[in-house]
Structures are given as structure tokens and as C-alpha cells.
Motif scaffolding. Structure first.
Motif, PDB file in Angstrom:
ATOM      1  N   TYR A 170      -3.502  60.456  39.393  1.00 42.81           N
ATOM      2  CA  TYR A 170      -4.299  59.413  38.889  1.00 42.81           C
ATOM      3  C   TYR A 170      -5.077  59.689  37.709  1.00 42.81           C
ATOM      4  O   TYR A 170      -5.363  59.236  36.712  1.00 42.81           O
ATOM      5  CB  TYR A 170      -5.044  58.800  39.843  1.00 42.81           C
ATOM      6  CG  TYR A 170      -6.272  57.815  39.526  1.00 42.81           C
ATOM      7  CD1 TYR A 170      -5.798  56.508  39.155  1.00 42.81           C
ATOM      8  CD2 TYR A 170      -7.534  58.149  39.486  1.00 42.81           C
ATOM      9  CE1 TYR A 170      -6.686  55.597  38.696  1.00 42.81           C
ATOM     10  CE2 TYR A 170      -8.459  57.338  38.799  1.00 42.81           C
ATOM     11  CZ  TYR A 170      -8.107  55.981  38.511  1.00 42.81           C
ATOM     12  OH  TYR A 170      -8.802  55.112  38.076  1.00 42.81           O
ATOM     13  N   ILE A 171      -5.890  61.121  37.828  1.00 44.85           N
ATOM     14  CA  ILE A 171      -6.835  61.670  36.475  1.00 44.85           C
ATOM     15  C   ILE A 171      -5.977  61.536  35.311  1.00 44.85           C
ATOM     16  O   ILE A 171      -6.477  61.307  34.360  1.00 44.85           O
ATOM     17  CB  ILE A 171      -7.460  62.800  37.025  1.00 44.85           C
ATOM     18  CG1 ILE A 171      -8.313  62.466  38.235  1.00 44.85           C
ATOM     19  CG2 ILE A 171      -8.133  63.467  36.182  1.00 44.85           C
ATOM     20  CD1 ILE A 171      -9.152  63.801  38.833  1.00 44.85           C
ATOM     21  N   HIS A 172      -4.707  62.273  35.591  1.00 47.32           N
ATOM     22  CA  HIS A 172      -3.948  62.558  34.432  1.00 47.32           C
ATOM     23  C   HIS A 172      -3.279  61.180  33.830  1.00 47.32           C
ATOM     24  O   HIS A 172      -3.409  60.923  32.302  1.00 47.32           O
ATOM     25  CB  HIS A 172      -2.633  63.375  34.595  1.00 47.32           C
ATOM     26  CG  HIS A 172      -1.431  63.572  33.729  1.00 47.32           C
ATOM     27  ND1 HIS A 172      -0.331  62.671  33.654  1.00 47.32           N
ATOM     28  CD2 HIS A 172      -1.327  64.386  32.626  1.00 47.32           C
ATOM     29  CE1 HIS A 172       0.163  62.743  32.366  1.00 47.32           C
ATOM     30  NE2 HIS A 172      -0.412  63.969  32.067  1.00 47.32           N
ATOM     31  N   ALA A 173      -3.099  60.290  34.772  1.00 46.43           N
ATOM     32  CA  ALA A 173      -2.592  59.015  34.060  1.00 46.43           C
ATOM     33  C   ALA A 173      -3.612  58.143  33.306  1.00 46.43           C
ATOM     34  O   ALA A 173      -3.462  57.478  32.335  1.00 46.43           O
ATOM     35  CB  ALA A 173      -2.185  57.923  35.270  1.00 46.43           C
ATOM     36  N   LEU A 206      -0.534  49.583  36.682  1.00 49.38           N
ATOM     37  CA  LEU A 206       0.687  50.433  36.588  1.00 49.38           C
ATOM     38  C   LEU A 206       0.365  51.601  37.568  1.00 49.38           C
ATOM     39  O   LEU A 206      -0.866  52.115  37.582  1.00 49.38           O
ATOM     40  CB  LEU A 206       0.906  51.058  35.192  1.00 49.38           C
ATOM     41  CG  LEU A 206       1.362  50.130  34.240  1.00 49.38           C
ATOM     42  CD1 LEU A 206       1.781  50.531  32.863  1.00 49.38           C
ATOM     43  CD2 LEU A 206       2.360  49.103  34.541  1.00 49.38           C
ATOM     44  N   LYS A 207       1.204  52.093  38.546  1.00 48.93           N
ATOM     45  CA  LYS A 207       1.042  53.108  39.253  1.00 48.93           C
ATOM     46  C   LYS A 207       1.049  54.639  38.384  1.00 48.93           C
ATOM     47  O   LYS A 207       2.153  54.838  37.283  1.00 48.93           O
ATOM     48  CB  LYS A 207       2.181  53.124  40.615  1.00 48.93           C
ATOM     49  CG  LYS A 207       1.937  51.974  41.365  1.00 48.93           C
ATOM     50  CD  LYS A 207       0.828  52.110  42.276  1.00 48.93           C
ATOM     51  CE  LYS A 207       0.548  50.976  43.219  1.00 48.93           C
ATOM     52  NZ  LYS A 207       1.615  51.194  44.192  1.00 48.93           N
ATOM     53  N   PRO A 208       0.626  55.549  38.931  1.00 50.37           N
ATOM     54  CA  PRO A 208       0.586  56.631  38.039  1.00 50.37           C
ATOM     55  C   PRO A 208       1.959  57.524  38.437  1.00 50.37           C
ATOM     56  O   PRO A 208       2.374  57.335  39.496  1.00 50.37           O
ATOM     57  CB  PRO A 208      -0.585  57.844  38.673  1.00 50.37           C
ATOM     58  CG  PRO A 208      -1.587  56.843  39.091  1.00 50.37           C
ATOM     59  CD  PRO A 208      -0.817  55.382  39.655  1.00 50.37           C
ATOM     60  N   LYS A 209       2.320  58.053  37.426  1.00 45.82           N
ATOM     61  CA  LYS A 209       3.587  59.045  37.553  1.00 45.82           C
ATOM     62  C   LYS A 209       3.371  60.377  38.227  1.00 45.82           C
ATOM     63  O   LYS A 209       2.155  60.673  38.008  1.00 45.82           O
ATOM     64  CB  LYS A 209       4.434  59.163  36.261  1.00 45.82           C
ATOM     65  CG  LYS A 209       3.574  59.978  35.234  1.00 45.82           C
ATOM     66  CD  LYS A 209       4.461  60.220  33.990  1.00 45.82           C
ATOM     67  CE  LYS A 209       3.892  61.381  33.039  1.00 45.82           C
ATOM     68  NZ  LYS A 209       4.845  61.619  31.651  1.00 45.82           N
ATOM     69  N   ASN A 244      -7.079  49.949  29.966  1.00 48.44           N
ATOM     70  CA  ASN A 244      -6.013  51.002  30.614  1.00 48.44           C
ATOM     71  C   ASN A 244      -5.480  50.731  31.880  1.00 48.44           C
ATOM     72  O   ASN A 244      -6.144  50.361  32.861  1.00 48.44           O
ATOM     73  CB  ASN A 244      -7.148  52.194  30.991  1.00 48.44           C
ATOM     74  CG  ASN A 244      -6.413  53.774  31.355  1.00 48.44           C
ATOM     75  OD1 ASN A 244      -5.327  53.503  32.065  1.00 48.44           O
ATOM     76  ND2 ASN A 244      -7.165  54.627  30.803  1.00 48.44           N
ATOM     77  N   PRO A 245      -4.356  50.681  31.699  1.00 45.41           N
ATOM     78  CA  PRO A 245      -3.396  50.092  32.871  1.00 45.41           C
ATOM     79  C   PRO A 245      -3.477  50.664  34.195  1.00 45.41           C
ATOM     80  O   PRO A 245      -2.944  50.500  35.028  1.00 45.41           O
ATOM     81  CB  PRO A 245      -2.081  49.817  32.345  1.00 45.41           C
ATOM     82  CG  PRO A 245      -1.789  50.922  31.387  1.00 45.41           C
ATOM     83  CD  PRO A 245      -3.245  50.810  30.747  1.00 45.41           C
ATOM     84  N   TYR A 246      -4.000  52.100  34.000  1.00 44.88           N
ATOM     85  CA  TYR A 246      -3.959  52.901  35.313  1.00 44.88           C
ATOM     86  C   TYR A 246      -5.504  52.992  35.931  1.00 44.88           C
ATOM     87  O   TYR A 246      -5.252  53.629  36.945  1.00 44.88           O
ATOM     88  CB  TYR A 246      -3.649  54.369  34.843  1.00 44.88           C
ATOM     89  CG  TYR A 246      -2.230  54.490  34.203  1.00 44.88           C
ATOM     90  CD1 TYR A 246      -1.028  54.585  35.222  1.00 44.88           C
ATOM     91  CD2 TYR A 246      -1.785  54.388  32.769  1.00 44.88           C
ATOM     92  CE1 TYR A 246       0.233  54.575  34.469  1.00 44.88           C
ATOM     93  CE2 TYR A 246      -0.765  54.671  32.232  1.00 44.88           C
ATOM     94  CZ  TYR A 246       0.379  54.528  33.268  1.00 44.88           C
ATOM     95  OH  TYR A 246       1.754  54.403  32.571  1.00 44.88           O
ATOM     96  N   PHE A 247      -6.249  52.280  35.283  1.00 42.19           N
ATOM     97  CA  PHE A 247      -7.551  52.063  36.108  1.00 42.19           C
ATOM     98  C   PHE A 247      -7.624  51.493  37.299  1.00 42.19           C
ATOM     99  O   PHE A 247      -7.008  50.467  37.462  1.00 42.19           O
ATOM    100  CB  PHE A 247      -8.648  51.626  35.048  1.00 42.19           C
ATOM    101  CG  PHE A 247     -10.012  51.634  35.414  1.00 42.19           C
ATOM    102  CD1 PHE A 247     -10.739  52.772  36.065  1.00 42.19           C
ATOM    103  CD2 PHE A 247     -10.918  50.553  35.348  1.00 42.19           C
ATOM    104  CE1 PHE A 247     -11.687  52.803  36.511  1.00 42.19           C
ATOM    105  CE2 PHE A 247     -12.108  50.664  35.850  1.00 42.19           C
ATOM    106  CZ  PHE A 247     -12.628  51.729  36.400  1.00 42.19           C
ATOM    107  N   MET A 248      -8.069  51.864  38.229  1.00 43.88           N
ATOM    108  CA  MET A 248      -7.794  51.594  39.658  1.00 43.88           C
ATOM    109  C   MET A 248      -8.809  50.321  40.345  1.00 43.88           C
ATOM    110  O   MET A 248      -8.651  49.900  41.341  1.00 43.88           O
ATOM    111  CB  MET A 248      -7.985  52.708  40.832  1.00 43.88           C
ATOM    112  CG  MET A 248      -9.544  53.546  40.629  1.00 43.88           C
ATOM    113  SD  MET A 248      -9.356  54.928  41.892  1.00 43.88           S
ATOM    114  CE  MET A 248      -8.312  54.168  43.356  1.00 43.88           C
ATOM    115  N   SER A 249      -9.732  49.836  39.391  1.00 45.87           N
ATOM    116  CA  SER A 249     -10.785  49.074  39.786  1.00 45.87           C
ATOM    117  C   SER A 249     -10.660  47.777  38.770  1.00 45.87           C
ATOM    118  O   SER A 249     -11.082  46.785  39.113  1.00 45.87           O
ATOM    119  CB  SER A 249     -12.197  49.563  39.667  1.00 45.87           C
ATOM    120  OG  SER A 249     -12.437  50.856  40.603  1.00 45.87           O
ATOM    121  N   ALA A 250      -9.955  47.836  37.593  1.00 46.88           N
ATOM    122  CA  ALA A 250     -10.032  46.727  36.621  1.00 46.88           C
ATOM    123  C   ALA A 250      -8.928  47.030  35.645  1.00 46.88           C
ATOM    124  O   ALA A 250      -8.380  47.874  35.689  1.00 46.88           O
ATOM    125  CB  ALA A 250     -11.441  46.393  36.199  1.00 46.88           C
ATOM    126  N   ALA A 251      -8.791  46.052  34.669  1.00 48.27           N
ATOM    127  CA  ALA A 251      -7.896  46.402  33.669  1.00 48.27           C
ATOM    128  C   ALA A 251      -8.501  47.140  32.508  1.00 48.27           C
ATOM    129  O   ALA A 251      -7.889  47.486  31.513  1.00 48.27           O
ATOM    130  CB  ALA A 251      -7.695  44.977  33.143  1.00 48.27           C
TER     131      ALA A 251
END
Length: 292
Positions: free
Chosen positions: A185-188, A46-49, A209-216
């Protein structure tokens, strides 16, 4: 009266069904997003808000109160695992602290120094010219203490992390001066920990964590929770507020001269606008009486 109670019960049940349906739809959407990310290898799921940061936009400035709260969170929570080796204690004066307060703050840490006259290294209390020490002696020790994943240094993390924004958003970012991808990104990430959707399994010792940028999922457990850190200024002590405060602080550590850069950029744009107008008027005056 019975009709009224019946109507209220009916409305409540309909609202409950609507809420369940909405939750089901969100869960289904998350499952599809997880499946798509697993197949494509594109993360985050998911993309950070976007958060309305005080330092956002061409005229944004840091909120020193927020930065001080973020420093407190780093000291009480994050510093147990994450270093900040490029940030010196004396720069904390920019957050509104006095020289004496900075000296006292630095004195709470110990740093390695030396060698001494005997050729041996030793530890001493830190002074303002020192940098935030690492909680581990080396990267290998940091990895060994954290399930094989060494926690990253936080000095430039707000610039080093940030989800790439696709078309057409990056075009609009040119005009809005959006540079808050890292803090968003950090907040998300800090607020995004949750149970994995049905059918999704994560490796043992990791957390979905769906907001982690490297994996699920990632090795770091949820570091913050409501009421964990005490604020002295009456600010709400919630996970969302903690996440915003520490993200803003990490943006400052990554770019402490952001306000000066924006002021300089504004003056440059004003100069270029005036210079362009003068060139146009000069050209018009020179060629006014010439035939074309």
C-alpha cells in the motif's frame, strides 16, 4: 524503398493508434472505478499491486542494504513531517550500523529533556537510548502546518495500513503467508499520484491518488521524485526504488523481529509434524495386535 518506408510508417501509425486506444481504455476504466468508489464509499479506487519483497513468504528476510536506503529517505524526506516515536536510535544497529555510527547518527538530532534543577525543560543532543523526535511539538501544531491534517506517526504505519483482500485471495494468503499489505500500500500510494481523470474534481489543496484508502485525494503532496535522494551504493535513484526502500524500512520499524518470528514458526511446524508422526506410530504400535 518507397514501399518499405510506407510499410514502416503504416506499422508506426497502427502502433500509435493502439497505444492511444489502450490509454483511452485505461482512462475510461479509471473513470468508472472513481465513479463506483464515490457511490459505494469503498476505497481505494485501485488495489495496490503486489511487490516481490525480500521479507515476503515463510522464509523471507530483510535486505539490510534496502533498509539503510529506506532510513536515508525517511531522514532526508519523511522526517520533516512524520514522527517515529516508538523507534529508538539504538535499534539501528540491527541494520548493520556500528555502535559508533549509531551514536553519531543520534547526535544529529535534538530531544527535549528535563526538568532541570530549576524546573525547566531543555533540549540536548540525542543519544542511542532516545527515540526519534517528532518534527512538531504537538498534534495541533502538526495539523496547523499541514492544512489541518496531522501527518501520522510512522512507527507502526506498515502494520496500521493495508488494503483488505477479498475472497478468494485471503484464503490463499494463509498458505503463502502474505503479510505485505502495508508495504504494498505504501509503495502504491507513493507512486500513484496522477492527474484526476476527466470529469473528476478534487478539493483545493488535495492531490488525486487512486490508491489512497480513505478518499480519492489526500492532503499530502507527492513527497518523492526521481533523483531526489542520492544513493551511495549505485542503486537506481528512481521514484519506484525510493518507494520500495522506504516501504521496506517502515515494515522493519513496525516488525523488527519478523525474521526471528518466522524462524520460530518454522521450528514449531517441524516439531508438530514430527510429534504427529510419533503419535501415529505409537497408536499403530499399541493397537497392532488388538481386534477391531
Amino acid at each position: 524503398m518507397k514501399k518499405l518506408l510506407t510499410s514502416i510508417a503504416l506499422i508506426a501509425s497502427m502502433a500509435g493508434f493502439a497505444g492511444l486506444a489502450s490509454a483511452a481504455e485505461e482512462g475510461s476504466a479509471l473513470e468508472h472505478a472513481v465513479e463506483h468508489a464515490a457511490k459505494s464509499g469503498h476505497y481505494p479506487i485501485l488495489k495496490p499491486k503486489e511487490i516481490d519483497w525480500s521479507f515476503g513468504g515463510p522464509f523471507g528476510t530483510y535486505d539490510k542494504g534496502q533498509l539503510q536506503r529506506g532510513l536515508k529517505i525517511y531522514k532526508e524526506v519523511c522526517s520533516a513531517c512524520h514522527s517515529m516515536k516508538l523507534v529508538s536510535f539504538r535499534t539501528l544497529e540491527e541494520l548493520g550500523y556500528s555502535e559508533e555510527q549509531v551514536k553519531a547518527f543520534a547526535g544529529e538530532y535534538e530531544v527535549q529533556d528535563g526538568p532541570n534543577a530549576d524546573g525547566e525543560m531543555y533540549t540536548r543532543k540525542a543519544v542511542p537510548s532516545d527515540y526519534f523526535p517528532s518534527p512538531f511539538p504537538n498534534k495541533e501544531a502538526a495539523a496547523a502546518a499541514n492544512n489541518g491534517a496531522a501527518p501520522p506517526d510512522f512507527s507502526l504505519i506498515a502494520k496500521a495500513r493495508g488494503v483488505t483482500r477479498g475472497f478468494p485471495q485471503f484464503v490463499f494468503d494463509i498458505f503463502t503467508q502474505y503479510q505485505q499489505g502495508g508495504p504494498d500500500y505504501i509503495h502504491a500510494l507513493l507512486t500513484g499520484y496522477q492527474e484526476p481523470p476527466e470529469g473528476v474534481t478534487v478539493a483545493e489543496g488535495t492531490h488525486f491518488n487512486p490508491y489512497f484508502m480513505s478518499a480519492a485525494a489526500l492532503a499530502m503532496a507527492p513527497p518523492l521524485s526521481d533523483g531526489q535522494v542520492t544513493y551511495d551504493d549505485g542503486t537506481p535513484e528512481t521514484l519506484d526504488q525510493y518507494s520500495q526502500d522506504v516501504a521496506a524500512f517502515l515494515m522493519w520499524t513496525a516488525e523488527p523481529h519478523l525474521e526471528e518470528r518466522k524462524r520460530m514458526g518454522f521450528m514449531v511446524m517441524v516439531f508438530l509434524a514430527i510429534f504427529t508422526a510419533l503419535i501415529y506410530l505409537t497408536k499403530k504400535s499399541v493397537y497392532a495386535n488388538k481386534e477391531h
